[in-house]
Design a protein around this motif. Structure first.
Motif, PDB file in Angstrom:
ATOM      1  N   SER A 263       0.831  -1.211   0.000  1.00 59.24           N
ATOM      2  CA  SER A 263       0.000   0.000   0.000  1.00 59.24           C
ATOM      3  C   SER A 263       0.862   1.257   0.000  1.00 59.24           C
ATOM      4  O   SER A 263       0.581   2.219  -0.724  1.00 59.24           O
ATOM      5  CB  SER A 263      -0.926  -0.002   1.223  1.00 59.24           C
ATOM      6  OG  SER A 263      -1.823  -1.088   1.180  1.00 59.24           O
ATOM      7  N   ILE A 264       1.915   1.265   0.812  1.00 60.33           N
ATOM      8  CA  ILE A 264       2.803   2.434   0.893  1.00 60.33           C
ATOM      9  C   ILE A 264       3.492   2.673  -0.449  1.00 60.33           C
ATOM     10  O   ILE A 264       3.558   3.814  -0.947  1.00 60.33           O
ATOM     11  CB  ILE A 264       3.845   2.248   2.013  1.00 60.33           C
ATOM     12  CG1 ILE A 264       3.164   2.279   3.386  1.00 60.33           C
ATOM     13  CG2 ILE A 264       4.919   3.331   1.937  1.00 60.33           C
ATOM     14  CD1 ILE A 264       4.070   1.884   4.532  1.00 60.33           C
ATOM     15  N   VAL A 265       4.014   1.598  -1.040  1.00 62.50           N
ATOM     16  CA  VAL A 265       4.739   1.730  -2.312  1.00 62.50           C
ATOM     17  C   VAL A 265       3.824   2.240  -3.420  1.00 62.50           C
ATOM     18  O   VAL A 265       4.170   3.167  -4.168  1.00 62.50           O
ATOM     19  CB  VAL A 265       5.374   0.383  -2.713  1.00 62.50           C
ATOM     20  CG1 VAL A 265       5.932   0.449  -4.139  1.00 62.50           C
ATOM     21  CG2 VAL A 265       6.479   0.004  -1.740  1.00 62.50           C
ATOM     22  N   THR A 266       2.639   1.644  -3.544  1.00 61.73           N
ATOM     23  CA  THR A 266       1.749   2.007  -4.650  1.00 61.73           C
ATOM     24  C   THR A 266       1.058   3.349  -4.446  1.00 61.73           C
ATOM     25  O   THR A 266       0.978   4.160  -5.374  1.00 61.73           O
ATOM     26  CB  THR A 266       0.684   0.913  -4.858  1.00 61.73           C
ATOM     27  OG1 THR A 266       0.000   0.669  -3.615  1.00 61.73           O
ATOM     28  CG2 THR A 266       1.326  -0.372  -5.344  1.00 61.73           C
ATOM     29  N   LEU A 267       0.564   3.586  -3.226  1.00 63.62           N
ATOM     30  CA  LEU A 267      -0.226   4.792  -2.987  1.00 63.62           C
ATOM     31  C   LEU A 267       0.626   6.022  -2.700  1.00 63.62           C
ATOM     32  O   LEU A 267       0.302   7.132  -3.138  1.00 63.62           O
ATOM     33  CB  LEU A 267      -1.210   4.562  -1.835  1.00 63.62           C
ATOM     34  CG  LEU A 267      -2.252   3.451  -2.043  1.00 63.62           C
ATOM     35  CD1 LEU A 267      -3.115   3.298  -0.796  1.00 63.62           C
ATOM     36  CD2 LEU A 267      -3.115   3.730  -3.263  1.00 63.62           C
ATOM     37  N   SER A 268       1.730   5.838  -1.950  1.00 65.67           N
ATOM     38  CA  SER A 268       2.540   6.992  -1.542  1.00 65.67           C
ATOM     39  C   SER A 268       3.709   7.259  -2.482  1.00 65.67           C
ATOM     40  O   SER A 268       3.932   8.393  -2.918  1.00 65.67           O
ATOM     41  CB  SER A 268       3.053   6.790  -0.115  1.00 65.67           C
ATOM     42  OG  SER A 268       1.974   6.661   0.789  1.00 65.67           O
TER      43      SER A 268
END
Length: 500
Positions: A263-268
């Motif tokens: 989630s962090i890699v894709t969204l942020s």
């Protein structure tokens, strides 16, 4: 500890109740936790509430029945690394179906964690909803998992039905894809200055479909996970069952950590939208499912059998309790159609290795299916004596390993719907490996599109009633061809009386 307190035919129901209770509890915790924190009641009140819940949890645990240790001499160590290594060693010693089931469950928790954590932002930025809409989405998702878990027991007919697992995986992929392609609130031509209420969201275009797809993911998740949990409990050796469950929980936690990283890699970092992340999940879920079903073909085979037995026919099974829960046995049945073996497998809680005539086994259209089912090819003794001998050797090896072997002693499909004479090959098998023989009668398949009565035709629109009647096991010293044929005919008469 469920296998120690419930009957084997209650495992699916018990796991469905546990799974549904788990997600209802998660739902209640999320709703009440969010409510009290937003009310600014202060850390003291919240801390007291958490401690009260902990005490209630402890008191509830005192009502759990005592479960005897399956491995009382197991040495305990406080070394976290050693303990973790031991639980994964126990997992590696199990069959591949157990290992891939653990992988499948862990993958579900990755998806579930991402959906639950991104749901508030999805509701806000895609649906334009306020806090009540977020809560409603959580309710829909969590209760749908509970509903799917409870429905699983009905669809499984109170048994562990692995055919539902691929069905659930396909639906999860489909609904994730649909949820990712649902347009945002602005796509409906609606300009908003403040977040919409639940009523406004439901009255805006087709926004209600967002809830439908969420419910679909939840219900499909119940179909997907409950049989996997039940399979792990059933097929794991008792002496190391707890360690396998522990390994499952450790792997679940690792996958949930991976969900946060993803989630962090894709969204942020990559600055993807939530819809793009859900689309990625749909694609990954499809790939992971294909990997598991390629490594453990039993899942896909049971799926094919489940679709055939449930969607194309109305199957009535009686006496399936006579199929041994463990240990070797030979299943003998009358031969009515080309799909007899599938209906017997559908009635059995365990895999069965069937003997199949070699030309049919090696036919280009069916070879992949029989290979997946681990069927044993047999040829005529006159035409190919080596293949004939090898078939009996393979049967003996399978029985010595404690497997179930299925044969059709008539040696051919019936040409008139009657049960022909049983050949002596069954006696040869039992003489070499003395095991119990379970007689089975198949009814309702004569005249179907798979029998010799009619040419190939489309199945009738009205479901055909097929019966699978399983008789009591016959001891090895009484397993004579003529006697076994009489047992099968007796089951046919019993089926006829029931229909009358």
């Amino acid at each position: 500890i469920l296998p120690q307190h419930v009957a084997p035919n209650e495992l699916t129901k018990a796991n469905g109740l546990v799974e549904s209770g788990t997600f209802v509890a998660i739902l209640l915790g999320t709703i009440f936790g969010t409510y009290y924190i937003t009310q600014n009641v202060g850390p003291e009140i919240i801390s007291i509430a958490v401690l009260v819940l902990a005490v209630l949890g402890y008191v509830s645990s005192r009502f759990i029945p005592i479960s005897a240790a399956n491995e009382p001499n197991l040495a305990f160590t406080y070394n976290i690394y050693t303990s973790t290594k031991n639980v994964f060693s126990a997992l590696n010693s199990q069959t591949e179906s157990v290992g891939k089931s653990v992988l499948g469950i862990s993958w579900f928790w990755l998806i579930g964690a991402i959906v639950l954590t991104t749901l508030p932002n999805y509701v806000k930025h895609v649906m334009g909803g306020n806090e009540l809409v977020v809560t409603s989405a959580l309710v829909v998702f969590s209760l749908s998992i509970a509903i799917g878990s409870l429905l699983c027991e009905k669809l499984s007919r109170s048994r562990i039905e692995l055919g539902i697992v691929p069905f659930g995986a396909i639906l999860i992929t489909l609904f994730l894809y649909l949820l990712s392609t649902e347009p945002a609130i602005l796509s409906y031509g609606v300009q908003i200055d403040e977040l919409l209420t639940l009523k406004q969201v439901l009255n805006t275009g087709d926004m209600r479909w967002h809830f439908v797809w969420m419910a679909g993911i939840g219900i499909a998740s119940g179909f997907y996970t409950v049989p996997l949990y039940a399979l792990i409990q059933q097929r794991t050796e008792e002496a190391c069952r707890s360690r396998v469950i522990a390994a499952n929980n450790v792997l679940n936690a690792l996958f949930m950590v991976c969900s946060a990283i993803l989630s962090i890699v894709t969204l942020s970092i990559l600055e993807w939208s939530i819809s793009e992340l859900l689309l990625l999940l749909a694609g990954l879920n499809l790939l992971i499912s294909l990997y598991i079903y390629t490594k453990v073909p039993e899942f896909f085979l049971r799926f094919i059998i489940y679709i055939l037995a449930i969607c194309m026919y109305r199957v009535k099974t009686r006496g399936e309790i006579n199929i041994p829960e463990e240990g070797a046995a030979v299943i003998v049945a009358n031969h009515v159609s080309f799909v007899d073996w599938m209906f017997i497998l559908a009635a059995s809680p365990r895999p069965i290795r069937f003997m199949v005539f070699a030309p049919i086994y090696y036919s280009p259209a069916l070879h992949w299916l029989f290979k997946m089912a681990k069927a044993i090819p047999i040829d005529s003794e006159k035409a190919n004596p080596e293949a004939f001998k090898k078939a009996f050797d393979d049967v003996a090896e399978a029985l010595e390993r404690g497997e179930l072997v299925g044969i059709f002693p008539e040696g051919k499909l019936t040409g008139d719907g009657c049960v022909d004479m049983f050949r002596r090959g069954i006696e040869r098998i039992i003489e070499r490996t003395p095991v119990a023989v379970v007689p089975v009668h198949l009814g309702g398949l004569w005249g179907s599109m798979f029998s010799r009565k009619t040419k190939w035709q489309l199945p009738r629109l009205k479901w055909s009633l097929v019966s699978v009647s399983v008789g009591e096991p016959v001891a090895a010293n009484k397993a004579k061809a003529d006697n076994l044929r009489e047992r099968v005919l007796d089951l046919k008469l019993l089926y006829s009386k029931d229909n009358d």
